[in-house]
Design a protein around this motif. Sequence first.
Motif, PDB file in Angstrom:
ATOM      1  N   CYS A   1       0.713  -1.152  -0.100  1.00  0.00           N
ATOM      2  CA  CYS A   1       0.059   0.203  -0.100  1.00  0.00           C
ATOM      3  C   CYS A   1       0.785   1.249  -0.074  1.00  0.00           C
ATOM      4  CB  CYS A   1      -0.925   0.055   1.128  1.00  0.00           C
ATOM      5  SG  CYS A   1      -2.083  -1.213   1.096  1.00  0.00           S
ATOM      6  N   PHE A   2       1.986   1.334   0.830  1.00  0.00           N
ATOM      7  CA  PHE A   2       2.737   2.612   0.860  1.00  0.00           C
ATOM      8  C   PHE A   2       3.364   2.463  -0.292  1.00  0.00           C
ATOM      9  CE2 PHE A   2       5.914   5.319   2.673  1.00  0.00           C
ATOM     10  CZ  PHE A   2       5.228   6.519   3.161  1.00  0.00           C
ATOM     11  N   GLY A   3       3.993   1.381  -0.714  1.00  0.00           N
ATOM     12  CA  GLY A   3       4.794   1.296  -2.027  1.00  0.00           C
ATOM     13  C   GLY A   3       4.164   1.917  -3.004  1.00  0.00           C
ATOM     14  N   SER A   4       2.700   1.463  -3.274  1.00  0.00           N
ATOM     15  CA  SER A   4       2.010   2.097  -4.522  1.00  0.00           C
ATOM     16  C   SER A   4       1.654   3.697  -4.372  1.00  0.00           C
ATOM     17  CB  SER A   4       0.596   1.479  -4.588  1.00  0.00           C
ATOM     18  OG  SER A   4      -0.437   1.859  -3.310  1.00  0.00           O
ATOM     19  N   LEU A   5       1.671   4.165  -3.115  1.00  0.00           N
ATOM     20  CA  LEU A   5       1.611   5.581  -2.988  1.00  0.00           C
ATOM     21  C   LEU A   5       2.929   6.138  -3.350  1.00  0.00           C
ATOM     22  CD1 LEU A   5       0.390   7.247   0.509  1.00  0.00           C
ATOM     23  CD2 LEU A   5       2.533   7.816  -0.863  1.00  0.00           C
ATOM     24  N   MET A   6       4.141   5.816  -2.940  1.00  0.00           N
ATOM     25  CA  MET A   6       5.241   6.329  -3.422  1.00  0.00           C
ATOM     26  C   MET A   6       5.588   5.974  -4.962  1.00  0.00           C
ATOM     27  SD  MET A   6       7.103   7.628  -0.693  1.00  0.00           S
ATOM     28  CE  MET A   6       8.953   7.480  -0.773  1.00  0.00           C
ATOM     29  N   GLY A   7       5.237   4.875  -5.483  1.00  0.00           N
ATOM     30  CA  GLY A   7       5.371   4.700  -6.793  1.00  0.00           C
ATOM     31  C   GLY A   7       4.584   5.458  -7.662  1.00  0.00           C
ATOM     32  N   SER A   8       3.241   5.954  -7.329  1.00  0.00           N
ATOM     33  CA  SER A   8       2.483   6.896  -8.106  1.00  0.00           C
ATOM     34  C   SER A   8       3.087   8.351  -8.130  1.00  0.00           C
ATOM     35  CB  SER A   8       1.119   6.884  -7.329  1.00  0.00           C
ATOM     36  OG  SER A   8       1.137   7.313  -6.268  1.00  0.00           O
ATOM     37  N   LEU A   9       3.656   8.628  -6.979  1.00  0.00           N
ATOM     38  CA  LEU A   9       4.167  10.130  -6.890  1.00  0.00           C
ATOM     39  C   LEU A   9       5.616  10.277  -7.675  1.00  0.00           C
ATOM     40  CD1 LEU A   9       3.826  10.901  -3.037  1.00  0.00           C
ATOM     41  CD2 LEU A   9       2.227  11.320  -5.076  1.00  0.00           C
ATOM     42  N   PHE A  10       6.470   9.351  -7.869  1.00  0.00           N
ATOM     43  CA  PHE A  10       7.680   8.919  -8.547  1.00  0.00           C
ATOM     44  C   PHE A  10       7.273   9.069  -9.916  1.00  0.00           C
ATOM     45  CE2 PHE A  10       9.653   8.583  -4.615  1.00  0.00           C
ATOM     46  CZ  PHE A  10      10.905   8.510  -4.869  1.00  0.00           C
TER      47      PHE A  10
ATOM     48  N   TYR B   1       8.076   4.207 -11.449  1.00  0.00           N
ATOM     49  CA  TYR B   1       6.975   3.585 -10.381  1.00  0.00           C
ATOM     50  C   TYR B   1       7.775   2.570  -9.524  1.00  0.00           C
ATOM     51  CZ  TYR B   1       3.008   1.448  -8.399  1.00  0.00           C
ATOM     52  OH  TYR B   1       2.080   0.904  -7.558  1.00  0.00           O
ATOM     53  N   THR B   2       8.895   1.837 -10.113  1.00  0.00           N
ATOM     54  CA  THR B   2       9.104   0.824  -9.427  1.00  0.00           C
ATOM     55  C   THR B   2      10.166   1.035  -8.495  1.00  0.00           C
ATOM     56  OG1 THR B   2       9.201  -0.868 -11.315  1.00  0.00           O
ATOM     57  CG2 THR B   2      10.750  -1.558  -9.843  1.00  0.00           C
ATOM     58  N   VAL B   3      11.090   2.154  -8.711  1.00  0.00           N
ATOM     59  CA  VAL B   3      11.858   2.804  -7.662  1.00  0.00           C
ATOM     60  C   VAL B   3      11.091   3.315  -6.544  1.00  0.00           C
ATOM     61  CG1 VAL B   3      13.447   4.754  -7.489  1.00  0.00           C
ATOM     62  CG2 VAL B   3      13.566   3.480  -9.489  1.00  0.00           C
ATOM     63  N   GLY B   4      10.044   4.004  -6.856  1.00  0.00           N
ATOM     64  CA  GLY B   4       9.137   4.532  -5.755  1.00  0.00           C
ATOM     65  C   GLY B   4       8.616   3.425  -4.832  1.00  0.00           C
ATOM     66  N   ASP B   5       8.320   2.512  -5.790  1.00  0.00           N
ATOM     67  CA  ASP B   5       7.280   1.432  -5.117  1.00  0.00           C
ATOM     68  C   ASP B   5       8.204   0.739  -4.096  1.00  0.00           C
ATOM     69  OD1 ASP B   5       5.611  -0.911  -4.427  1.00  0.00           O
ATOM     70  OD2 ASP B   5       5.933  -1.630  -6.258  1.00  0.00           O
ATOM     71  N   TYR B   6       9.299   0.411  -4.474  1.00  0.00           N
ATOM     72  CA  TYR B   6      10.204  -0.528  -3.711  1.00  0.00           C
ATOM     73  C   TYR B   6      10.558   0.210  -2.384  1.00  0.00           C
ATOM     74  CZ  TYR B   6       9.627  -5.076  -6.038  1.00  0.00           C
ATOM     75  OH  TYR B   6       9.249  -6.121  -6.533  1.00  0.00           O
ATOM     76  N   LEU B   7      10.933   1.443  -2.895  1.00  0.00           N
ATOM     77  CA  LEU B   7      11.250   2.395  -1.852  1.00  0.00           C
ATOM     78  C   LEU B   7      10.321   2.580  -0.590  1.00  0.00           C
ATOM     79  CD1 LEU B   7      13.926   4.301  -1.135  1.00  0.00           C
ATOM     80  CD2 LEU B   7      13.064   6.026  -2.317  1.00  0.00           C
ATOM     81  N   GLY B   8       9.067   2.848  -1.176  1.00  0.00           N
ATOM     82  CA  GLY B   8       8.053   2.815  -0.098  1.00  0.00           C
ATOM     83  C   GLY B   8       7.812   1.470   0.632  1.00  0.00           C
ATOM     84  N   ARG B   9       7.836   0.558   0.064  1.00  0.00           N
ATOM     85  CA  ARG B   9       7.967  -0.711   0.921  1.00  0.00           C
ATOM     86  C   ARG B   9       8.870  -0.919   1.725  1.00  0.00           C
ATOM     87  NH1 ARG B   9       6.653  -5.665  -3.434  1.00  0.00           N
ATOM     88  NH2 ARG B   9       5.655  -4.159  -5.040  1.00  0.00           N
ATOM     89  N   PHE B  10      10.273  -0.431   1.389  1.00  0.00           N
ATOM     90  CA  PHE B  10      11.503  -0.444   2.403  1.00  0.00           C
ATOM     91  C   PHE B  10      11.115   0.402   3.463  1.00  0.00           C
ATOM     92  CE2 PHE B  10      15.300   1.649   3.814  1.00  0.00           C
ATOM     93  CZ  PHE B  10      16.098   0.669   3.856  1.00  0.00           C
TER      94      PHE B  10
END
Length: 284
Positions: free
Chosen positions: A161-170, A182-191
């Motif tokens: 959920c938090f990964g999708s939030l970050m991914g959408s912003l990136f 999106y992938t960068v932001g997604d995994y960064l958000g999960r981390f």
Amino acid sequence: MFGYLIADKSRLDDVQTARYRECYCGLCRALKRQHGQVSRLCLTYDMTFLVMLLDSLYEPDIEAGKNRCPIHPAHPQLWRTSRWTEYCADLNVVLAYYNCLDDWEDDRELSKLTYAGALYRAYCKVKEQRPESCNAIEQSLFRLSGLEEIHSPDLDGASRCFGSLMGSLFAVGDPFWRDTLYTVGDYLGRFIYVMDAVLDEASDRRFGRYNPVTAFRAEYGALDDGQTLTLLIGNCVAAYETLPLVQDKDLLDNVLYHGVWAKWAAKQKEMSGKARQEESHNDR
């Protein structure tokens, strides 16, 4: 969940430090210009990272200058801004608004509720101007809130959920790069989500608060925190390294390879120190 995307300043030379500061001051300046003086209180280095990433990828027109500010009244500070600084200033306000509401729900900190109220007008302005970004944030937080309300042990689902939030912003700008961003932001958000839960686990247990890592352990057994976090940031970096970045690549590398681990390293050092103290006490 602010405070993870920050450079390890001990690894920066004077030129890099100045460059990093220029981008940070530019974001602060954009916050004031777009949302008023009060919004400067929510300034973070996390959004500075995104400004540098998008500037490096897209190389937009840059505006630069040197001015005094309330924080540095004696010495003018260099700053630089771009269209992506303006974008990240808006995101900074929205994320800070929701972060304050979350802190109010968790800890009933009146100061957080008060500041959320102070940001409300700015939040409404951004929502009107950037409805797609705000809707993505709200939908991700709504799904995350649903999992947290039932004390779900689904750590992967919550972090997604938090990964999708970050991914959408990136994932902005040229459509060619959006999937990678999106992938960068997604995994960064999960981390960030898992890291935050790991570091808060002891205090959440002490105050009887839900923690997704604790819930996972109770349902499924042991969790190798370090291995999980390494895998998540590894997936982030793998996508990041495919981007054709030149400008500020050294600063971006610093954040992703070193800075994101700063709080983890500090926690491990603290735990190691406590273990040594207990061992010394038991030997007496």
